[in-house]
Design a protein around this motif. Structure first.
Motif, PDB file in Angstrom:
ATOM      1  N   THR A 332       0.835  -1.219   0.000  1.00 62.60           N
ATOM      2  CA  THR A 332       0.000   0.000   0.000  1.00 62.60           C
ATOM      3  C   THR A 332       0.858   1.253   0.000  1.00 62.60           C
ATOM      4  O   THR A 332       0.589   2.227  -0.729  1.00 62.60           O
ATOM      5  CB  THR A 332      -0.938  -0.006   1.226  1.00 62.60           C
ATOM      6  OG1 THR A 332      -1.768  -1.171   1.183  1.00 62.60           O
ATOM      7  CG2 THR A 332      -1.838   1.222   1.220  1.00 62.60           C
ATOM      8  N   HIS A 364      -8.586  14.504   6.470  1.00 65.20           N
ATOM      9  CA  HIS A 364      -7.806  13.743   7.449  1.00 65.20           C
ATOM     10  C   HIS A 364      -6.554  14.517   7.884  1.00 65.20           C
ATOM     11  O   HIS A 364      -5.639  13.951   8.434  1.00 65.20           O
ATOM     12  CB  HIS A 364      -7.366  12.393   6.863  1.00 65.20           C
ATOM     13  CG  HIS A 364      -8.488  11.408   6.725  1.00 65.20           C
ATOM     14  ND1 HIS A 364      -9.161  10.897   7.807  1.00 65.20           N
ATOM     15  CD2 HIS A 364      -9.056  10.860   5.618  1.00 65.20           C
ATOM     16  CE1 HIS A 364     -10.106  10.055   7.394  1.00 65.20           C
ATOM     17  NE2 HIS A 364     -10.063  10.020   6.054  1.00 65.20           N
ATOM     18  N   SER A 388      -9.859  -6.583   8.889  1.00 69.80           N
ATOM     19  CA  SER A 388     -10.203  -5.165   9.052  1.00 69.80           C
ATOM     20  C   SER A 388      -9.081  -4.268   8.545  1.00 69.80           C
ATOM     21  O   SER A 388      -9.336  -3.231   7.911  1.00 69.80           O
ATOM     22  CB  SER A 388     -10.499  -4.874  10.529  1.00 69.80           C
ATOM     23  OG  SER A 388     -10.746  -3.497  10.724  1.00 69.80           O
ATOM     24  N   ASP A 391      -9.227  -4.096   4.806  1.00 73.43           N
ATOM     25  CA  ASP A 391     -10.312  -3.233   4.340  1.00 73.43           C
ATOM     26  C   ASP A 391      -9.959  -1.759   4.497  1.00 73.43           C
ATOM     27  O   ASP A 391     -10.229  -0.932   3.610  1.00 73.43           O
ATOM     28  CB  ASP A 391     -11.592  -3.559   5.129  1.00 73.43           C
ATOM     29  CG  ASP A 391     -12.130  -4.956   4.800  1.00 73.43           C
ATOM     30  OD1 ASP A 391     -11.764  -5.481   3.712  1.00 73.43           O
ATOM     31  OD2 ASP A 391     -12.884  -5.505   5.619  1.00 73.43           O
ATOM     32  N   GLN A 392      -9.349  -1.402   5.620  1.00 72.50           N
ATOM     33  CA  GLN A 392      -8.987   0.007   5.850  1.00 72.50           C
ATOM     34  C   GLN A 392      -7.923   0.477   4.858  1.00 72.50           C
ATOM     35  O   GLN A 392      -7.974   1.612   4.377  1.00 72.50           O
ATOM     36  CB  GLN A 392      -8.487   0.171   7.287  1.00 72.50           C
ATOM     37  CG  GLN A 392      -9.559  -0.062   8.340  1.00 72.50           C
ATOM     38  CD  GLN A 392      -8.999   0.033   9.747  1.00 72.50           C
ATOM     39  OE1 GLN A 392      -8.033   0.753   9.991  1.00 72.50           O
ATOM     40  NE2 GLN A 392      -9.616  -0.688  10.682  1.00 72.50           N
ATOM     41  N   ASP A 394      -7.459  -0.688   1.853  1.00 70.71           N
ATOM     42  CA  ASP A 394      -8.122  -0.562   0.560  1.00 70.71           C
ATOM     43  C   ASP A 394      -8.941   0.714   0.493  1.00 70.71           C
ATOM     44  O   ASP A 394      -8.940   1.426  -0.531  1.00 70.71           O
ATOM     45  CB  ASP A 394      -9.002  -1.796   0.331  1.00 70.71           C
ATOM     46  CG  ASP A 394      -9.602  -1.810  -1.058  1.00 70.71           C
ATOM     47  OD1 ASP A 394      -8.834  -1.677  -2.042  1.00 70.71           O
ATOM     48  OD2 ASP A 394     -10.836  -1.969  -1.176  1.00 70.71           O
ATOM     49  N   ALA A 395      -9.644   1.029   1.587  1.00 67.98           N
ATOM     50  CA  ALA A 395     -10.440   2.260   1.609  1.00 67.98           C
ATOM     51  C   ALA A 395      -9.550   3.487   1.521  1.00 67.98           C
ATOM     52  O   ALA A 395      -9.876   4.480   0.843  1.00 67.98           O
ATOM     53  CB  ALA A 395     -11.281   2.296   2.885  1.00 67.98           C
ATOM     54  N   LEU A 396      -8.401   3.455   2.223  1.00 67.04           N
ATOM     55  CA  LEU A 396      -7.476   4.595   2.163  1.00 67.04           C
ATOM     56  C   LEU A 396      -6.964   4.806   0.748  1.00 67.04           C
ATOM     57  O   LEU A 396      -6.898   5.955   0.267  1.00 67.04           O
ATOM     58  CB  LEU A 396      -6.309   4.356   3.129  1.00 67.04           C
ATOM     59  CG  LEU A 396      -5.202   5.399   3.112  1.00 67.04           C
ATOM     60  CD1 LEU A 396      -5.750   6.775   3.525  1.00 67.04           C
ATOM     61  CD2 LEU A 396      -4.050   4.979   4.034  1.00 67.04           C
ATOM     62  N   GLU A 397      -6.638   3.732   0.058  1.00 69.62           N
ATOM     63  CA  GLU A 397      -6.121   3.885  -1.299  1.00 69.62           C
ATOM     64  C   GLU A 397      -7.195   4.431  -2.232  1.00 69.62           C
ATOM     65  O   GLU A 397      -6.915   5.278  -3.093  1.00 69.62           O
ATOM     66  CB  GLU A 397      -5.616   2.528  -1.812  1.00 69.62           C
ATOM     67  CG  GLU A 397      -4.944   2.625  -3.173  1.00 69.62           C
ATOM     68  CD  GLU A 397      -4.310   1.311  -3.606  1.00 69.62           C
ATOM     69  OE1 GLU A 397      -3.921   1.214  -4.787  1.00 69.62           O
ATOM     70  OE2 GLU A 397      -4.224   0.393  -2.766  1.00 69.62           O
ATOM     71  N   ARG A 398      -8.446   3.974  -2.078  1.00 67.66           N
ATOM     72  CA  ARG A 398      -9.542   4.516  -2.911  1.00 67.66           C
ATOM     73  C   ARG A 398      -9.733   5.994  -2.646  1.00 67.66           C
ATOM     74  O   ARG A 398     -10.001   6.794  -3.556  1.00 67.66           O
ATOM     75  CB  ARG A 398     -10.814   3.743  -2.645  1.00 67.66           C
ATOM     76  CG  ARG A 398     -10.831   2.338  -3.205  1.00 67.66           C
ATOM     77  CD  ARG A 398     -12.248   1.783  -3.323  1.00 67.66           C
ATOM     78  NE  ARG A 398     -12.953   1.854  -2.044  1.00 67.66           N
ATOM     79  CZ  ARG A 398     -12.962   0.869  -1.141  1.00 67.66           C
ATOM     80  NH1 ARG A 398     -12.274  -0.256  -1.387  1.00 67.66           N
ATOM     81  NH2 ARG A 398     -13.614   0.997  -0.012  1.00 67.66           N
ATOM     82  N   GLU A 399      -9.629   6.384  -1.381  1.00 69.88           N
ATOM     83  CA  GLU A 399      -9.812   7.793  -1.033  1.00 69.88           C
ATOM     84  C   GLU A 399      -8.714   8.662  -1.659  1.00 69.88           C
ATOM     85  O   GLU A 399      -8.980   9.773  -2.154  1.00 69.88           O
ATOM     86  CB  GLU A 399      -9.772   7.947   0.493  1.00 69.88           C
ATOM     87  CG  GLU A 399      -9.982   9.376   0.993  1.00 69.88           C
ATOM     88  CD  GLU A 399     -11.424   9.847   0.749  1.00 69.88           C
ATOM     89  OE1 GLU A 399     -11.624  11.084   0.745  1.00 69.88           O
ATOM     90  OE2 GLU A 399     -12.313   9.004   0.566  1.00 69.88           O
ATOM     91  N   ARG A 402      -9.309   9.072  -5.344  1.00 66.17           N
ATOM     92  CA  ARG A 402     -10.518   9.801  -5.729  1.00 66.17           C
ATOM     93  C   ARG A 402     -10.127  11.212  -6.190  1.00 66.17           C
ATOM     94  O   ARG A 402      -9.400  11.913  -5.501  1.00 66.17           O
ATOM     95  CB  ARG A 402     -11.481   9.882  -4.538  1.00 66.17           C
ATOM     96  CG  ARG A 402     -12.804  10.568  -4.875  1.00 66.17           C
ATOM     97  CD  ARG A 402     -13.678  10.606  -3.656  1.00 66.17           C
ATOM     98  NE  ARG A 402     -13.917   9.245  -3.145  1.00 66.17           N
ATOM     99  CZ  ARG A 402     -14.512   8.996  -1.985  1.00 66.17           C
ATOM    100  NH1 ARG A 402     -14.896  10.001  -1.200  1.00 66.17           N
ATOM    101  NH2 ARG A 402     -14.683   7.747  -1.597  1.00 66.17           N
TER     102      ARG A 402
END
Length: 403
Positions: A332, A364, A388, A391-392, A394-399, A402
């Motif tokens: 990541t 953030h 977990s 998932d976090q 993956d969410a950070l990379e999507r954010e 964006r």
């Protein structure tokens, strides 16, 4: 069926060609080693021919000293049998034993009996233990040789004092004879001994020298070698040069049989020991051992998802949540670094990555501690925490991706 027919060469069994390809280098090295050994043995055999022989003009021969003695009126006679050496024991004769260690124990005792009390001079060239103890009772050879070749006389023997420094260093000796001349000491042990005869008319003596260098053609003109050799060998009008050989009939006595290993020089033992050590080191170097995985071409293409799943199963089987978390976080960070303008070389440095990541994520910006825990925190405690964490990340990379 189609896959097996298309890739018949993926069998793990080595073929004869593969075996030859892997072993031809070793076979060539063995052949070259054997050829070199034969060549060296041949060369050394030729080089050793005539060593300490007064008839030989080779570098290791002793013809030069024999010629100089002849100019001084000393005649030299070469004998190769024990009977010839025993017959030469006389008041007017110097008996030089070129290789005392080649004599059997019975020959040594017989030679000592013949020379003791004869009134002549016996010169022993570099006798080791126990030959020196039989040919010169009361003398012991030290296990450690002299490290210096050229030594000073440091004794009252007139011949040594006139010769001065000579290349006599070699085997060192100790003696119990109080009247002995102990010359050319190395670390307080003599490399030349002169032991006067106790019986008979008292004119005879035994001289023990630790090295043959003063008698060799190529060393005679060094230091005081020539002077010392001529004085030791020229004290009588006749010089008998005894060159012991294994073919002497007197060596075949039934009470003194020597094994094959007794006839081998000591250097062969140390050479063989070194070869065994080298073989052991080579075996450890080439032996199979655990190490990093070796990439290998696969016979079929495997989807990335299957590879990921297989690796995940291995991590789960080994209960390696720490390694799995480290791999997820490292990957990541490598993907996020270019997105926030951080060089890849600093992707794993919190001081460089976290400020840039916080600036990129405006909402953030004040939660740097959460980013630090997410990207550089401790390993998860259980499988649920690992899921977990994935998932976090993956969410950070999507954010970050964006727009």
């Amino acid at each position: 069926m189609t896959t097996e027919a298309t890739h018949p060469s993926t069998s793990a069994s080595p073929t004869a060609r593969h075996v030859w390809t892997r072993t031809r280098g070793i076979a060539l090295a063995v052949v070259l080693l054997l050829a070199a050994a034969v060549a060296i043995a041949t060369i050394r055999s030729d080089a050793r021919h005539g060593t300490l022989d007064p008839r030989s003009a080779d570098r290791q021969g002793s013809r030069a000293v024999a010629e100089l003695l002849a100019d001084r009126g000393v005649d030299t006679t070469v004998v190769t049998t024990l009977d010839g050496a025993r017959a030469a024991a006389d008041t007017d004769t110097t008996l030089l034993v070129a290789a005392p260690d080649l004599l059997t124990h019975r020959q040594q005792r017989a030679l000592r009996t013949a020379t003791a009390g004869a009134g002549g001079r016996t010169i022993l060239v570099a006798p080791g233990s126990p030959s020196v103890e039989r040919l010169a009772p009361g003398v012991t050879a030290d296990p450690a040789n002299s490290l210096d070749a050229a030594l000073s006389p440091d004794c009252a023997l007139p011949a040594a004092r006139r010769a001065g420094t000579a290349e006599i260093g070699g085997i060192r000796y100790t003696t119990t004879h109080l009247a002995a001349d102990e010359c050319y000491p190395s670390n307080r042990l003599a490399t030349l001994l002169r032991i006067p005869e106790s019986g008979g008319d008292g004119t005879g003596d035994t001289v023990v020298i630790g090295a043959p260098d003063i008698l060799l053609n190529d060393r005679l003109d060094e230091q005081g070698n020539a002077s010392l050799a001529l004085q030791l060998l020229g004290s009588r009008p006749h010089l008998v040069w005894y060159l012991p050989t294994l073919s002497d009939a007197s060596a075949a006595g039934t009470d003194d049989r020597r094994s094959f290993f007794d006839l081998l020089p000591s250097g062969w033992f140390w050479g063989t020991l070194q070869l065994f050590v080298a073989a052991a080191v080579a075996a450890l170097w080439r032996a199979r051992r655990l190490g990093p995985l070796v990439p290998e071409k696969l016979p079929v293409a495997i989807r990335a998802s299957e590879t990921v799943e297989g690796r995940a199963r291995l991590y789960r089987k080994a209960n390696a949540r720490d390694r799995a978390a480290t791999a997820l976080r490292s990957t990541t960070r490598i993907r996020l670094a270019p997105l926030v303008g951080v060089p890849l070389t600093q992707a794993h440095t919190p001081e460089a990555l976290l400020p840039a990541l916080s600036a990129h994520l405006h909402h953030h910006g004040g939660d740097g501690q959460t980013l630090h825990t997410l990207l550089f925190g401790p390993p998860p405690g259980d499988d649920a925490a690992l899921v977990s964490l994935a998932d976090q990340l993956d969410a950070l990379e999507r954010e970050v991706r964006r727009p």
